[in-house]
Write an enzyme that holds these catalytic residues in place. Structure first.
Site, PDB file in Angstrom:
ATOM      1  N   GLU A  98     -20.850  12.194  12.970  1.00  0.00           N
ATOM      2  CA  GLU A  98     -19.581  12.565  12.328  1.00  0.00           C
ATOM      3  C   GLU A  98     -18.560  12.932  13.415  1.00  0.00           C
ATOM      4  O   GLU A  98     -18.936  13.425  14.481  1.00  0.00           O
ATOM      5  CB  GLU A  98     -19.855  13.753  11.388  1.00  0.00           C
ATOM      6  CG  GLU A  98     -18.683  14.309  10.644  1.00  0.00           C
ATOM      7  CD  GLU A  98     -18.005  13.326   9.699  1.00  0.00           C
ATOM      8  OE1 GLU A  98     -17.449  12.342  10.202  1.00  0.00           O
ATOM      9  OE2 GLU A  98     -17.995  13.578   8.482  1.00  0.00           O
ATOM     10  N   ASP A 102     -14.993  20.224   9.273  1.00  0.00           N
ATOM     11  CA  ASP A 102     -13.875  21.116   8.978  1.00  0.00           C
ATOM     12  C   ASP A 102     -14.413  22.203   8.035  1.00  0.00           C
ATOM     13  O   ASP A 102     -14.969  23.199   8.489  1.00  0.00           O
ATOM     14  CB  ASP A 102     -12.804  20.236   8.318  1.00  0.00           C
ATOM     15  CG  ASP A 102     -11.414  20.753   8.524  1.00  0.00           C
ATOM     16  OD1 ASP A 102     -10.638  20.077   9.206  1.00  0.00           O
ATOM     17  OD2 ASP A 102     -11.105  21.814   7.990  1.00  0.00           O
TER      18      ASP A 102
END
Ligand code: PRP
Ligand code: 7HP
Length: 180
Positions: A98, A102
């Site tokens: 990835e 967040d």
């Protein structure tokens, strides 16, 4: 186009060194296993391409593309699978690659979704993480950099589909909400 770009948070050299370091660890950890790298589209494409070229073990690739359902359900962490894996991951050693974590909701959803498919092992490799805005606990085995809760672009990450091709990671001068 560079007018919108703010300060450089992670330089090209820092990324290159970190990619090598992570690839070394991954190559050692999976030396006796058949590794399937799963890239989360689109943002992870550049990190995955560079990371995989530094690996010294044979690997296979697959990709998944996801998108949030919409503003209301964003906070619920429910994501829509736009393009599913092609591989059957049952019994496989899967490493999710990835670009940025967040809130962590996307990965949290994907981990739960993948576990149902019964992989032999399932780990996360992420280039960037924003601990201040992470809302769920994730075991990130391979992490590049922890960064402040700022919206960033470059090295795969976009703002309105722009700046993915930058060689470094930078903030935007334009303020963009992060952490949903
Ligand atoms: C980004 C990133 C992660 C997700 C992280 O994808 O690549 O998948 O958001 O956010 P979260 O931890 O808050 O869930 P984005 O939706 O921007 O799509 P893209 O990769 O195609 O740019
Ligand atoms: C998604 C995303 N895309 C670009 N830059 C960021 O900082 C991001 N966080 N989550």
């Amino acid at each position: 186009m560079e007018n919108e770009i703010g300060e450089v948070l992670v330089t090209e050299e820092e990324i290159r060194a970190k990619v090598k370091e992570l690839a070394k660890r991954i190559s050692e950890d999976y030396k006796d296993k058949e590794l399937l790298l799963v890239g989360i589209l689109k943002g992870a494409f550049m990190f995955l391409a560079d990371l995989s070229r530094e690996l010294t073990i044979p690997v296979q690739f697959d990709f998944i593309a996801v998108s949030s359902y919409g503003s209301i359900s964003k906070s619920s962490g429910v994501v829509r699978i736009l393009k599913d894996l092609e591989a059957d991951i049952e019994g496989r050693h899967v490493l999710i690659v990835e670009d940025v974590i967040d809130t962590g909701l996307t990965l949290n959803y994907l981990i739960r979704n993948f576990k149902v498919r019964r992989p032999a092992t399932l780990e996360i490799c992420a280039l960037l993480s924003k601990p201040e805005v992470q809302r769920v606990s994730l075991n990130i085995k391979y992490l590049g950099f922890s960064i402040p809760a700022k919206f960033v672009v470059g090295y795969g990450l976009d703002f309105a589909e722009k700046y993915r091709n930058l060689k470094h990671v930078a903030t935007l001068k334009t303020k963009v909400a992060t952490g949903r």
